[in-house]
Design a protein around this motif. Structure first.
Motif, PDB file in Angstrom:
ATOM      1  N   LEU A 282      27.354  89.173  33.821  1.00  0.00           N
ATOM      2  CA  LEU A 282      26.934  89.037  35.258  1.00  0.00           C
ATOM      3  C   LEU A 282      26.791  90.358  35.800  1.00  0.00           C
ATOM      4  O   LEU A 282      27.702  91.275  35.641  1.00  0.00           O
ATOM      5  CB  LEU A 282      28.033  88.066  36.211  1.00  0.00           C
ATOM      6  CG  LEU A 282      28.050  86.818  35.858  1.00  0.00           C
ATOM      7  CD1 LEU A 282      29.334  86.190  36.071  1.00  0.00           C
ATOM      8  CD2 LEU A 282      26.826  86.001  36.259  1.00  0.00           C
ATOM      9  N   VAL A 283      25.657  90.963  36.124  1.00  0.00           N
ATOM     10  CA  VAL A 283      25.413  92.183  36.269  1.00  0.00           C
ATOM     11  C   VAL A 283      25.454  92.726  37.807  1.00  0.00           C
ATOM     12  O   VAL A 283      25.319  93.714  38.157  1.00  0.00           O
ATOM     13  CB  VAL A 283      23.950  92.806  35.700  1.00  0.00           C
ATOM     14  CG1 VAL A 283      24.136  92.491  34.169  1.00  0.00           C
ATOM     15  CG2 VAL A 283      22.894  91.751  36.114  1.00  0.00           C
ATOM     16  N   THR A 284      25.077  91.653  38.872  1.00  0.00           N
ATOM     17  CA  THR A 284      25.057  91.844  40.417  1.00  0.00           C
ATOM     18  C   THR A 284      25.549  90.676  41.031  1.00  0.00           C
ATOM     19  O   THR A 284      25.208  89.730  40.778  1.00  0.00           O
ATOM     20  CB  THR A 284      23.618  92.248  40.535  1.00  0.00           C
ATOM     21  OG1 THR A 284      22.895  93.086  39.602  1.00  0.00           O
ATOM     22  CG2 THR A 284      23.193  92.309  42.114  1.00  0.00           C
ATOM     23  N   ALA A 285      26.322  90.932  42.039  1.00  0.00           N
ATOM     24  CA  ALA A 285      26.387  89.805  43.087  1.00  0.00           C
ATOM     25  C   ALA A 285      25.375  89.891  43.961  1.00  0.00           C
ATOM     26  O   ALA A 285      25.361  90.920  44.862  1.00  0.00           O
ATOM     27  CB  ALA A 285      27.950  90.136  43.459  1.00  0.00           C
ATOM     28  N   LEU A 286      24.483  89.054  44.335  1.00  0.00           N
ATOM     29  CA  LEU A 286      23.556  89.125  45.015  1.00  0.00           C
ATOM     30  C   LEU A 286      23.876  88.678  46.519  1.00  0.00           C
ATOM     31  O   LEU A 286      23.069  88.769  47.197  1.00  0.00           O
ATOM     32  CB  LEU A 286      22.514  88.088  44.572  1.00  0.00           C
ATOM     33  CG  LEU A 286      21.092  88.654  43.810  1.00  0.00           C
ATOM     34  CD1 LEU A 286      20.154  87.583  43.891  1.00  0.00           C
ATOM     35  CD2 LEU A 286      20.760  89.833  44.303  1.00  0.00           C
ATOM     36  N   ASP A 287      24.963  88.355  46.723  1.00  0.00           N
ATOM     37  CA  ASP A 287      25.371  87.539  47.830  1.00  0.00           C
ATOM     38  C   ASP A 287      26.124  88.763  48.713  1.00  0.00           C
ATOM     39  O   ASP A 287      26.706  88.588  50.001  1.00  0.00           O
ATOM     40  CB  ASP A 287      26.181  86.492  47.888  1.00  0.00           C
ATOM     41  CG  ASP A 287      27.485  86.383  46.881  1.00  0.00           C
ATOM     42  OD1 ASP A 287      27.724  87.857  46.474  1.00  0.00           O
ATOM     43  OD2 ASP A 287      28.103  85.602  46.564  1.00  0.00           O
TER      44      ASP A 287
ATOM     45  N   LEU B  97      26.605  79.365  42.686  1.00  0.00           N
ATOM     46  CA  LEU B  97      27.976  78.335  42.665  1.00  0.00           C
ATOM     47  C   LEU B  97      28.091  77.917  43.865  1.00  0.00           C
ATOM     48  O   LEU B  97      28.362  78.815  44.865  1.00  0.00           O
ATOM     49  CB  LEU B  97      29.024  79.141  42.273  1.00  0.00           C
ATOM     50  CG  LEU B  97      28.926  79.781  40.708  1.00  0.00           C
ATOM     51  CD1 LEU B  97      30.100  80.782  40.406  1.00  0.00           C
ATOM     52  CD2 LEU B  97      29.205  78.657  39.588  1.00  0.00           C
TER      53      LEU B  97
ATOM     54  N   SER C 285      30.063  80.261  49.076  1.00  0.00           N
ATOM     55  CA  SER C 285      29.200  80.063  47.829  1.00  0.00           C
ATOM     56  C   SER C 285      28.696  81.426  47.183  1.00  0.00           C
ATOM     57  O   SER C 285      28.623  82.342  48.060  1.00  0.00           O
ATOM     58  CB  SER C 285      28.127  79.257  48.254  1.00  0.00           C
ATOM     59  OG  SER C 285      28.302  77.950  48.400  1.00  0.00           O
ATOM     60  N   ARG C 286      28.567  81.502  45.954  1.00  0.00           N
ATOM     61  CA  ARG C 286      28.254  82.446  45.213  1.00  0.00           C
ATOM     62  C   ARG C 286      27.254  82.633  44.601  1.00  0.00           C
ATOM     63  O   ARG C 286      26.500  81.672  44.181  1.00  0.00           O
ATOM     64  CB  ARG C 286      29.424  82.955  44.286  1.00  0.00           C
ATOM     65  CG  ARG C 286      30.796  83.159  44.745  1.00  0.00           C
ATOM     66  CD  ARG C 286      31.131  84.355  45.738  1.00  0.00           C
ATOM     67  NE  ARG C 286      30.469  85.431  45.342  1.00  0.00           N
ATOM     68  CZ  ARG C 286      31.129  86.351  44.950  1.00  0.00           C
ATOM     69  NH1 ARG C 286      32.404  86.310  44.445  1.00  0.00           N
ATOM     70  NH2 ARG C 286      30.443  87.689  44.655  1.00  0.00           N
ATOM     71  N   MET C 287      26.357  84.114  44.475  1.00  0.00           N
ATOM     72  CA  MET C 287      25.101  84.175  43.758  1.00  0.00           C
ATOM     73  C   MET C 287      25.341  85.543  42.945  1.00  0.00           C
ATOM     74  O   MET C 287      25.387  86.245  43.397  1.00  0.00           O
ATOM     75  CB  MET C 287      23.991  84.124  44.952  1.00  0.00           C
ATOM     76  CG  MET C 287      22.477  83.959  44.088  1.00  0.00           C
ATOM     77  SD  MET C 287      21.466  84.206  45.531  1.00  0.00           S
ATOM     78  CE  MET C 287      21.319  82.781  46.481  1.00  0.00           C
ATOM     79  N   PHE C 288      24.937  85.264  41.870  1.00  0.00           N
ATOM     80  CA  PHE C 288      24.869  86.283  40.812  1.00  0.00           C
ATOM     81  C   PHE C 288      23.516  86.527  40.107  1.00  0.00           C
ATOM     82  O   PHE C 288      22.926  85.288  39.779  1.00  0.00           O
ATOM     83  CB  PHE C 288      25.885  86.187  39.630  1.00  0.00           C
ATOM     84  CG  PHE C 288      27.570  86.135  40.454  1.00  0.00           C
ATOM     85  CD1 PHE C 288      28.104  87.360  40.873  1.00  0.00           C
ATOM     86  CD2 PHE C 288      27.952  84.918  40.674  1.00  0.00           C
ATOM     87  CE1 PHE C 288      29.249  87.361  41.458  1.00  0.00           C
ATOM     88  CE2 PHE C 288      29.372  84.729  41.082  1.00  0.00           C
ATOM     89  CZ  PHE C 288      29.940  85.905  41.708  1.00  0.00           C
TER      90      PHE C 288
END
Lengths: 102, 102
Positions: free
Chosen positions: A44-49, B8, B93-96
């Motif tokens: 996992l390279v980036t947390a977009l949130d 997620l 909620s998470r986004m990667f």
């Protein structure tokens, strides 16, 4: 109904050492699990949130159904994989079973 | 290098209403995103680590590379999907972005 084991590894103290063990030792153990249909992993390279990059790596192991997954982890190869997971998974790592929608 | 967006979703207040919207409205929006190679989603049914079942659903959207993913979410279809995500994603909620190892 295809099911998958979803593993989310939290950030290791030494990411390079973790990846070396993961790719060199853990992946071959996973590959030997009976009934495994497919495995996919990556960093996992980036947390977009905009939140923390809580997890370092995701791994997904696919099985024909829940019974196949259960049998897989009851096998010696599955047990060896689970033992290695306990050795390497940083605290807070998560493991879920997911159904895979058609 | 194939990349995937990993989403997620935490537990919704009304899981049935969430799934109805997700499958009936969100999935068609996702399917229209230009450059999308593959999408996979499914409910998380069990926390195997003995912890909380923190997440209700996982979704993964595959793109050829990071540029393709960026272009996809810059498109009107990507923007519409992102707007719908904001509407439905329960708090936490998470986004990667993940790389997919060969």
């Amino acid at each position: 109904m295809t099911v998958k084991l979803v593993v989310l590894y939290t950030l290791p103290d030494d990411p390079d050492a973790f990846d070396e063990h993961y790719l060199g030792t853990h992946v071959p153990l996973v590959s030997a699990i009976p009934g495994l249909q497919r495995a996919e992993t990556g960093p996992l390279v980036t947390a977009l949130d905009g939140g923390e990059r809580t997890y370092h790596r995701i791994a997904e192991l696919y099985f024909a159904d829940q019974d196949a997954l259960g049998a897989a982890f009851g096998s010696p190869e599955g047990q060896a994989t689970a033992a290695d997971y306990q050795k390497i998974a940083p605290p807070g790592s998560r493991m879920f079973i997911a159904h895979v929608d058609d």
